[in-house]
Write a protein that holds these residues in place. Structure first.
Motif, PDB file in Angstrom:
ATOM      1  N   MET A   1      26.886 -59.518  23.477  1.00  0.00           N
ATOM      2  CA  MET A   1      26.749 -58.073  23.618  1.00  0.00           C
ATOM      3  C   MET A   1      26.093 -57.483  22.371  1.00  0.00           C
ATOM      4  O   MET A   1      26.149 -58.055  21.298  1.00  0.00           O
ATOM      5  CB  MET A   1      28.116 -57.428  23.829  1.00  0.00           C
ATOM      6  N   LYS A  39      28.111 -57.512  28.725  1.00  0.00           N
ATOM      7  CA  LYS A  39      28.002 -58.944  28.433  1.00  0.00           C
ATOM      8  C   LYS A  39      26.670 -59.511  28.897  1.00  0.00           C
ATOM      9  O   LYS A  39      26.125 -60.424  28.276  1.00  0.00           O
ATOM     10  CB  LYS A  39      29.155 -59.696  29.107  1.00  0.00           C
ATOM     11  N   GLN A  40      26.148 -58.976  29.990  1.00  0.00           N
ATOM     12  CA  GLN A  40      24.856 -59.418  30.511  1.00  0.00           C
ATOM     13  C   GLN A  40      23.681 -58.714  29.826  1.00  0.00           C
ATOM     14  O   GLN A  40      22.544 -58.921  30.190  1.00  0.00           O
ATOM     15  CB  GLN A  40      24.801 -59.170  32.017  1.00  0.00           C
ATOM     16  N   ARG A  41      23.986 -57.871  28.830  1.00  0.00           N
ATOM     17  CA  ARG A  41      22.983 -57.114  28.088  1.00  0.00           C
ATOM     18  C   ARG A  41      22.179 -56.179  28.983  1.00  0.00           C
ATOM     19  O   ARG A  41      21.011 -55.878  28.711  1.00  0.00           O
ATOM     20  CB  ARG A  41      22.048 -58.054  27.305  1.00  0.00           C
TER      21      ARG A  41
END
Length: 266
Positions: A1, A39-41
């Motif tokens: 992140m 979290k997956q940006r």
């Protein structure tokens, strides 16, 4: 992140003030939407403002005509509430089917409705029960709150504080659960008001998010029974079609889940 600043305000006013100071601030409720996309940006908020510890946002109140659930109340508290089970047991049933125990102890009703996720369960309950969404600025009828896929009437920085449900004469909810995520492949909430009016809402089916189902409402106003829907045809126009189910399949699920919901409602 990406780097972010975490805040834990103790009041609604403090949360709103923190939001206004951030360049790209986001509110955190249960975290089941915001944290995965971080979290997956896919999101990089400058500030994350946790609403979960604000006491004024947690609790359940019931009167003769209304059930009010505050926005940061965890699913588990809703599912096990004596007031919910007495006044609108269909809401307790809906909550019992959300995710797994970890999700039910962390997820909140405010977080569930804030994004109008097309597979979220609570939007169907709000729309079918003609609920009112209360924020730190105003009150919004459910019919006006959900604006389309991942879109609501919330303004930038506005905080959901509670949801008020008129207590119906009868209500029920049934859904076909995705076997992995347990989100609604299609879910239908049916409600018969004390006035006799009927409202039906489906989630997990429409490309635009939660939707009213007029053909089923019409049939149930004339005859509140599962059999009243035997001859009803649901159009697949505008319904989702993916690897989990075609639009035709979802159209049939809307009808079948409505019949099960009516049977559960009694």
């Amino acid at each position: 992140m990406y780097s972010t600043t975490y805040h834990r305000p103790s009041s609604i006013d403090e949360a709103a003030a923190l939001f206004s100071k951030g360049t790209e601030a986001k509110y955190l409720a249960g975290g089941h939407t915001l944290l995965p996309v971080m979290k997956q940006r896919l999101a990089a908020p400058s500030d994350v403002i946790d609403l979960g510890r604000i006491k004024d946002l947690v609790g359940i109140e019931a009167s003769a005509d209304t059930l009010t659930i505050k926005a940061a109340t965890p699913y588990y508290d809703i599912m096990t509430s004596a007031d919910v089970n007495k006044t609108i047991p269909a809401i307790a049933h809906l909550t019992s089917m959300l995710g797994d125990p970890a999700v039910r102890h962390r997820g909140t009703i405010g977080g569930s409705i804030a994004n109008n996720d097309p597979a979220a369960d609570f939007p169907a309950a709000l729309l079918a029960l003609a609920a009112t969404v209360k924020t730190n600025k105003r009150e919004i009828a459910a019919d006006d709150f959900f604006k389309g896929l991942f879109s609501t009437a919330l303004e930038d920085g506005e905080i959901i504080t509670a949801v008020s449900f008129p207590i119906p004469a009868k209500a029920g909810y049934a859904k076909m659960r995705h076997p992995a995520s347990r989100f609604a492949l299609t879910g239908v909430f049916v409600a018969k008001a004390k006035s006799g009016d009927v409202r039906v809402a489906a989630t997990g089916a429409s490309q635009s998010g939660v939707m009213r189902v007029a053909p089923i409402e019409t049939a149930l106003r004339a005859n509140w029974s599962p059999g009243a829907l035997d001859s009803v045809k649901i159009s697949d126009a505008g319904l989702m079609s993916d690897i989990h189910g075609s639009s035709d399949y979802r159209a049939n699920l809307v009808k079948v889940m409505a019949q099960r919901a009516v049977a559960d409602a009694g």
